[in-house]
Enzyme design. Sequence first.
Site, PDB file in Angstrom:
ATOM      1  N   LYS A 198      48.195  30.720  46.654  1.00 31.56           N
ATOM      2  CA  LYS A 198      49.684  30.635  47.274  1.00 31.56           C
ATOM      3  C   LYS A 198      49.359  30.707  48.835  1.00 31.56           C
ATOM      4  O   LYS A 198      49.980  30.058  49.674  1.00 31.56           O
ATOM      5  CB  LYS A 198      50.518  31.650  46.878  1.00 31.56           C
ATOM      6  CG  LYS A 198      52.040  31.297  47.318  1.00 31.56           C
ATOM      7  CD  LYS A 198      52.908  32.032  46.775  1.00 31.56           C
ATOM      8  CE  LYS A 198      53.044  33.635  47.666  1.00 31.56           C
ATOM      9  NZ  LYS A 198      53.523  33.375  48.859  1.00 31.56           N
ATOM     10  N   GLN A 247      45.007  30.513  54.087  1.00 22.91           N
ATOM     11  CA  GLN A 247      44.102  31.893  54.201  1.00 22.91           C
ATOM     12  C   GLN A 247      42.732  31.525  53.497  1.00 22.91           C
ATOM     13  O   GLN A 247      41.811  32.020  53.746  1.00 22.91           O
ATOM     14  CB  GLN A 247      44.769  32.823  53.738  1.00 22.91           C
ATOM     15  CG  GLN A 247      44.150  34.135  53.124  1.00 22.91           C
ATOM     16  CD  GLN A 247      44.817  35.346  52.985  1.00 22.91           C
ATOM     17  OE1 GLN A 247      45.322  35.702  53.978  1.00 22.91           O
ATOM     18  NE2 GLN A 247      44.869  35.726  51.669  1.00 22.91           N
ATOM     19  N   GLY A 252      44.344  34.068  45.937  1.00 24.54           N
ATOM     20  CA  GLY A 252      45.140  33.365  45.626  1.00 24.54           C
ATOM     21  C   GLY A 252      45.454  32.318  46.301  1.00 24.54           C
ATOM     22  O   GLY A 252      45.448  32.139  47.609  1.00 24.54           O
ATOM     23  N   MET A 295      47.251  43.700  49.463  1.00 23.37           N
ATOM     24  CA  MET A 295      48.075  44.611  50.616  1.00 23.37           C
ATOM     25  C   MET A 295      48.952  45.368  49.671  1.00 23.37           C
ATOM     26  O   MET A 295      49.851  45.996  50.084  1.00 23.37           O
ATOM     27  CB  MET A 295      48.838  43.907  51.354  1.00 23.37           C
ATOM     28  CG  MET A 295      47.796  42.918  52.450  1.00 23.37           C
ATOM     29  SD  MET A 295      48.709  42.752  54.082  1.00 23.37           S
ATOM     30  CE  MET A 295      50.175  41.659  53.784  1.00 23.37           C
ATOM     31  N   GLY A 296      48.409  45.196  48.333  1.00 24.57           N
ATOM     32  CA  GLY A 296      49.395  46.205  47.270  1.00 24.57           C
ATOM     33  C   GLY A 296      50.712  45.688  46.863  1.00 24.57           C
ATOM     34  O   GLY A 296      51.317  44.598  46.981  1.00 24.57           O
ATOM     35  N   TYR A 297      51.557  46.581  46.246  1.00 23.48           N
ATOM     36  CA  TYR A 297      52.793  46.078  45.802  1.00 23.48           C
ATOM     37  C   TYR A 297      52.536  45.093  44.521  1.00 23.48           C
ATOM     38  O   TYR A 297      53.216  43.867  44.800  1.00 23.48           O
ATOM     39  CB  TYR A 297      53.810  45.818  46.839  1.00 23.48           C
ATOM     40  CG  TYR A 297      55.177  45.956  46.609  1.00 23.48           C
ATOM     41  CD1 TYR A 297      55.889  47.384  46.210  1.00 23.48           C
ATOM     42  CD2 TYR A 297      56.228  44.946  46.140  1.00 23.48           C
ATOM     43  CE1 TYR A 297      56.887  47.659  45.572  1.00 23.48           C
ATOM     44  CE2 TYR A 297      57.572  45.295  45.701  1.00 23.48           C
ATOM     45  CZ  TYR A 297      57.901  46.506  45.369  1.00 23.48           C
ATOM     46  OH  TYR A 297      59.103  46.630  45.157  1.00 23.48           O
ATOM     47  N   PHE A 298      51.605  45.440  43.811  1.00 27.89           N
ATOM     48  CA  PHE A 298      51.136  44.345  42.953  1.00 27.89           C
ATOM     49  C   PHE A 298      52.611  43.699  41.965  1.00 27.89           C
ATOM     50  O   PHE A 298      53.351  44.241  41.485  1.00 27.89           O
ATOM     51  CB  PHE A 298      50.210  44.905  41.764  1.00 27.89           C
ATOM     52  CG  PHE A 298      48.967  45.523  42.434  1.00 27.89           C
ATOM     53  CD1 PHE A 298      48.685  44.946  43.587  1.00 27.89           C
ATOM     54  CD2 PHE A 298      48.422  46.387  41.869  1.00 27.89           C
ATOM     55  CE1 PHE A 298      47.475  45.454  44.224  1.00 27.89           C
ATOM     56  CE2 PHE A 298      47.340  46.771  42.278  1.00 27.89           C
ATOM     57  CZ  PHE A 298      46.722  46.199  43.536  1.00 27.89           C
ATOM     58  N   GLY A 305      50.977  37.957  39.992  1.00 29.69           N
ATOM     59  CA  GLY A 305      49.871  37.139  40.799  1.00 29.69           C
ATOM     60  C   GLY A 305      48.810  37.966  41.205  1.00 29.69           C
ATOM     61  O   GLY A 305      47.866  37.605  41.097  1.00 29.69           O
ATOM     62  N   HIS A 306      49.074  39.216  41.610  1.00 35.33           N
ATOM     63  CA  HIS A 306      47.805  40.145  41.725  1.00 35.33           C
ATOM     64  C   HIS A 306      47.002  40.403  40.434  1.00 35.33           C
ATOM     65  O   HIS A 306      45.731  40.391  40.591  1.00 35.33           O
ATOM     66  CB  HIS A 306      48.210  41.340  42.499  1.00 35.33           C
ATOM     67  CG  HIS A 306      48.933  41.579  43.699  1.00 35.33           C
ATOM     68  ND1 HIS A 306      50.220  41.555  44.103  1.00 35.33           N
ATOM     69  CD2 HIS A 306      48.410  40.972  44.852  1.00 35.33           C
ATOM     70  CE1 HIS A 306      50.879  41.493  45.242  1.00 35.33           C
ATOM     71  NE2 HIS A 306      49.611  41.103  45.881  1.00 35.33           N
TER      72      HIS A 306
END
Length: 284
Positions: free
Chosen positions: A149, A153, A147, A30-33, A36-37
């Site tokens: 975390k 999911q 991920g 969902m962006g805003y890296f 972790g991304h």
Amino acid sequence: MDILKTKSAMQEWSKKKKKESKTVCLVPTMGYFHQGHISLMEKGKPLCDELVVSIFVNPTQFGPNEDLDSYPSNIENDLALAKKAGVTAVFLPSKKTVYPEKFQTEIKLQYLPGFLCGKFRPVHFSGVATVVTKLFNIVMPDIAIFGQKDYQQLQIIRQLTLDLDFDIKIIAGNIIREKDGLAMSSRNAYLSKLQRSSALSLSKSLNLAKELIARGEKNPVAIKNQIETFICTFPETTIEYISFCNPKTLEAVDSIEHQVLLAIAVKVGKTRLIDNALIDHPAQ
Ligand code: PAF
């Protein structure tokens, strides 16, 4: 790095790569890296010929009183970071592209969403399952990386991949932490200085539980009580859940005999944070 904004452009791109016998790996985001991304992209890079990242803040996975409108975004920075990480294509669809007018299908799993976060976020996992199914059909990856975390999911995506016969290998990425232990999350950006130090209560609780289990404690209720007391010493914290559960089914365990998943959700101020750890019993 190609930037594709429509379903047909993304599908044509992937079909072309497949015709050239290239393997495609997808990292849905969902962006805003944050790191972790980036670690998910770094994990995918050596496993494929073409690394695709999708950036889409999916409205259907947010409940009515959640942070859809304030979810942080910085597309320019994300694109620069993706390029640096060796991403070959970014799928950047609009809301209308993903959910055209008259869209009416929902993917809902029967059991796994009934635990942990699903109890507190009733629409969340059907929103995730629906958008991930669409991303799989649009990007047509051979591999997809999620991920750990968001452990629930990850389990839900593994299950839907199996149930809906997607020929996609699902790979888990490790939780990436700040130096002091806080699990990286785009939502950490919401925290004030005081809340940022209270947010450490989650990772510290996981460490506390690990210590107690290593010393032979098998009773999840006893550990939960200690963790609850511990978290309550941090300002602005409200515990949503602390759960010791079976890592596959997510059902709560009443004794810690094998590997367990300890999953925690705490609101720090208005920011909902989650963290988890797979913990082995020393007798194993
Ligand atoms: O984990 C996330 O960022 C999102 O839930 C996902 C998988 C991209 C679906 O919107």
